[in-house]
Design an enzyme around this catalytic site. Structure first.
Site, PDB file in Angstrom:
ATOM      1  N   PRO A  84       0.439  -7.414  -1.404  1.00 42.30           N
ATOM      2  CA  PRO A  84      -0.666  -7.744  -2.314  1.00 42.30           C
ATOM      3  C   PRO A  84      -2.077  -7.616  -1.721  1.00 42.30           C
ATOM      4  O   PRO A  84      -2.984  -7.180  -2.412  1.00 42.30           O
ATOM      5  CB  PRO A  84      -0.398  -9.208  -2.700  1.00 42.30           C
ATOM      6  CG  PRO A  84       1.012  -9.485  -2.317  1.00 42.30           C
ATOM      7  CD  PRO A  84       1.347  -8.541  -1.209  1.00 42.30           C
TER       8      PRO A  84
ATOM      9  N   LYS B  48      -9.248   5.405  -2.781  1.00 44.11           N
ATOM     10  CA  LYS B  48      -8.754   4.525  -3.837  1.00 44.11           C
ATOM     11  C   LYS B  48      -9.855   3.580  -4.312  1.00 44.11           C
ATOM     12  O   LYS B  48     -10.091   3.407  -5.516  1.00 44.11           O
ATOM     13  CB  LYS B  48      -7.574   3.705  -3.298  1.00 44.11           C
ATOM     14  CG  LYS B  48      -7.139   2.514  -4.138  1.00 44.11           C
ATOM     15  CD  LYS B  48      -6.269   2.916  -5.303  1.00 44.11           C
ATOM     16  CE  LYS B  48      -5.935   1.734  -6.220  1.00 44.11           C
ATOM     17  NZ  LYS B  48      -4.891   0.842  -5.704  1.00 44.11           N
TER      18      LYS B  48
END
Lengths: 327, 327, 327, 327
Positions: free
Chosen positions: D97, D202
């Site tokens: 995460p 990204k």
């Protein structure tokens, strides 16, 4: 006698509170244990000198040995590394540019914690990320030492005149011990809570300061464009709900006030680069705690753009000039 | 005797400047010429009442005739249209919600300028775009009348207690005549310059106020997230460069101060909708004069979003609540 | 047969400049009624020339008579005022810098509406506030004329090559009549709805364009700072969800694309001043309709500051340069 | 011949789910060495399954052992810790995460690097700060292993269908080895440069995406308020310079497009919380590299406020709803 004279100068410098500082400082010279001081830049040097003036022997070091010269002349002992300071002093003050320097000075291969004595009081006056202060406190505790953060507000002038404000975070039992040293270098010492809360208070204040300054610059500029006299507008704001430190104490518009950087082509004062750095810290803590700071973020971006456009070394009130139409 | 009592109450209300107001107002009751008052909303009503209390006969009108009832009971004459007011009074005060209302009341088919007498003094206390004030002044001048803008700072409470601040724009020769009436309704009257500059000063102040308020809310919220006690943080800010009216007089964090909307679930005070309106005026004047106001623009947007999200009628300090994480 | 020829010519005209334009326009001159054209600046001149090339006699005027010279040489009739144009033509196109010019040209003392004939079709290709378009439409209707707004997208090059896009607002029954003229000057004509909706569409597009451009500039700059190759980054964005017109068609980073202003020191293209103007219109309509546009507002402010800092006449993609660290 | 079959199968796999997956994976099982997979959340599980389907034996672990159940049923071996994975596999993929999880999984007491074999290829597909990727690469190199960052774009659906896009950073010589595995899980694999540049790409893409989405939401909302039909406005934007992925592929206005979250009450898709997280990474990297990102910062703040106001789990295109006036 020299000490006496020096002491009385100090008295004046601090506009003191009816205390016979001269007598105190002369008398205690012999009996005071040395204080370590690491980081002798524009701020650290005058701070360390004020410790000397208050009768504390100082053990100093800096990555740039030449920075220590002035202090050496005043009687400080200069050593080679933070570790060596830690061997010789059980109270150490650090005043460094940013988080990586603090991490290195405390936990690096020649860092304080390599040689720190149990019970040593470590006071970091750098302005850094509160989470780094907390990490340092944990690392210090493992070695049996106590770490407090005590960032300052006030610039080089305030540092020279021992008029800084210290915002202190750390265990409350050690606050008195810290206060003893900090009052030699500052006019106000405020206890803010657990470790890191000194940094938190500093960051919060400077974020609101930046917002108020840009807001004042925009407002004054808009008023002038709308035909208002700048002095009159400042007066109206200052008697109304628009009033803030940037409008009533440090007005960014040339000609409105004297003795402020806007009266001196934005030289001196608190550089836009430094404000951008503090706003970066505010942004980091806000991002990490998921706290929205829309105006704080935009203030950060404005100072960041200013640094890209030639305002890096001007006082942060030069945002007024940055926003004005070019001639 | 009733007048005497009323007068002395007034004296107290105004914390007055050693003037025998009682005597003055009783004596001049008979001799004062009537003052027109158009717009009897939450602000206009108490303002008009203060004129009555100071012995001025009042000729009033409002698009909602029922708004005039309270004034009628106090002895005002109520008429049907601004034009009729203009027939009967040569000093007229207008207090209206926004620019279109002002344009209509002055230049509409039943507007003041349809019947205005030469030499009439027209004082508009609405908060509107300064460029509309200038247009109205030009239109009034064509009819031989004088138009001044005199927007207020202070809310319904200040209006009731005659403690408003008036920021006045217009020809300087008429300022004394305006001041005579405005001091009946306010504690401060400031001359700002040519027509429109009262509006300019008002808009500038409120823009800086909005920026300071959002900045204070962000800062307090960030500090609390970082573990600081809100009262302590407010105290530190207020003794430092972060200080502003929103931090020291109208703190937006519940529990920090008493007697402010944040202590009362953000009820009362100055609604977010009104702040959004004033910021819209600031934005319009800035756009039209090509003045950059990055923080002012963002403050405008934030209050606009707040109005969309259910905060329209809460005090503008509720931005603190808006920015907080939901429970 | 003539219509057939004209049609095929037109088709060619738009994609091919090597056409015997003179022959076409001379031949069809006789059969077409004149078109008025007001505003012969950088955009208006080539637009009016395209009408001439398509065989429409042109009656032209401009506040700067010298602007009409080129058109005069091509056979246009030049007159002294908008009113005079209105006497001589029942289809009139206006192309003006901003709202006040439009108001003056239509409703001023020598304006179109002073002499307009019943049934005249008025097409305004200026980019202005939609509410002004609506006002003009109401004023025109009172005189029995029809007003449509038809702002363009595309610059001077597109105007010369008849490749503009027109966004048209107004009563639908008149759209065909407008389209007949607009197709002579543009490659796309889009009907947007009631009067003012052409402006609305134009303003919306340019606001999103500005946001996309600044966003692309920030993103490319950040990526470069993080060590990415600009061409590679552009390629990745353009195959991903970051794709936008500014990244794939008009990239602001020198060296990424050819044939765009960033490849030519940001000369030509669409100036930051013009973008700031359009964003000011977006801001005004948003403020007036109480619509939150946080990024649109900030984009406006950024272009406004750029104009203050020497970027007024550079292409709006120069925001990339504005945000970069100075060398 | 086996390679040929595998290749053609792979090709089908990506576009066709009606394939005899079991047969393929069983047959090639023998010849492939195992791949470690750490982090079996919503994204990691389907990714690991695609490795299994392509014939790679998988050694898996997760802090929540129950997450491994589905994988266990498909034949994966489940072990207790990252260290144990490192003992058994010399190619390891991690999908976690956030940065702290990555640091723990690699350098923690039971971390990969405690047991990693020389020459192991470590591929981290988490989206984290690029500076953490660089730290991990340095730490891995000390142990003789190779670390690459390969964050993905595309959600759970794309992960299930092996249609993710991977942006890969790391030493170029190892790219082919990484690509072999990544093509089993994704449709596009892009080499971006040195370690951390996958993350950089990204972050950059998602920042521009967020800006474009909020900009599209503001623009569509403004246009609707100005009376434009939303579908028509989207069409105009998409043929003009306002075009972007958020306007033409993922329009945030209900009723404009089908098959997107705005057509389904903003359920599914990419949650506002995840966008706020990615924008926080963008902000951190920008702050650390002193790069101004004014719109990116404001986009971050807007998503942060949305998370505070009940939009945390709605798709990020719900910013359109957030900005609209409440009913």
């Amino acid at each position: 006698m020299a000490a006496l004279l020096r002491g009385s100068r100090l008295l004046l410098l601090k506009w003191d509170k009816h205390v016979d500082l001269v007598h105190v400082s002369t008398r205690s010279m012999a009996s005071k244990t040395p204080v370590g001081f690491i980081g002798l830049g524009n701020m650290g040097s005058p701070m360390a000198k004020n410790l000397l003036r208050n009768g504390y022997p100082v053990i100093a070091t800096d990555v740039f040995p030449e920075s220590c010269k002035g202090l050496l002349d005043l009687g400080a002992q200069v050593v080679d590394s933070p570790a060596e300071v830690a061997e010789k002093a059980d109270r150490i003050i650090t005043m460094l540019p940013s988080s990586p320097n603090v991490i290195d000075v405390y936990t690096g291969p020649n860092g304080i914690l390599k040689k720190v004595k149990k019970g040593t009081l470590l006071i970091d006056s750098s302005t850094i990320d509160p989470s780094v202060s907390k990490e340092m406190a944990v690392a210090a505790e493992k070695m049996g030492a106590v770490f407090m953060d005590a960032p300052v507000s006030g610039g080089v002038g305030a540092a020279s005149m021992a008029k800084l404000t210290f915002m202190v975070g750390g265990v409350e039992e050690e606050y008195n011990a810290a206060q003893e040293l900090l009052t030699c270098m500052g006019a106000n010492v405020v206890y803010c809570g657990q470790v890191g809360s000194g940094q938190a208070a500093k960051i919060c204040n400077n974020m609101l300061l930046a917002i108020g300054m840009i807001g004042t610059a925009e407002t004054m500029n808009l008023g002038i464009r709308l035909g208002l006299d700048p002095k009159l507008l400042a007066k109206i704001l200052n008697m109304s709900s628009g009033r803030c430190w940037s409008s009533d104490t440090y007005n960014p518009v040339p000609g409105v006030m004297e003795g402020v950087p806007s009266a001196n082509n934005y030289q001196g004062g608190f550089g836009a680069t430094l404000m951008a750095k503090d706003l970066g810290l505010a942004q980091n803590t806000a991002t990490n705690t998921k706290t929205p700071i829309p105006l704080g973020s935009l203030a950060h971006q404005i100072y960041r753009v200013m640094c890209s456009r030639g305002y890096a070394n001007k006082d942060f009130s030069s945002v007024f000039q940055f926003l004005r139409e070019e001639e």
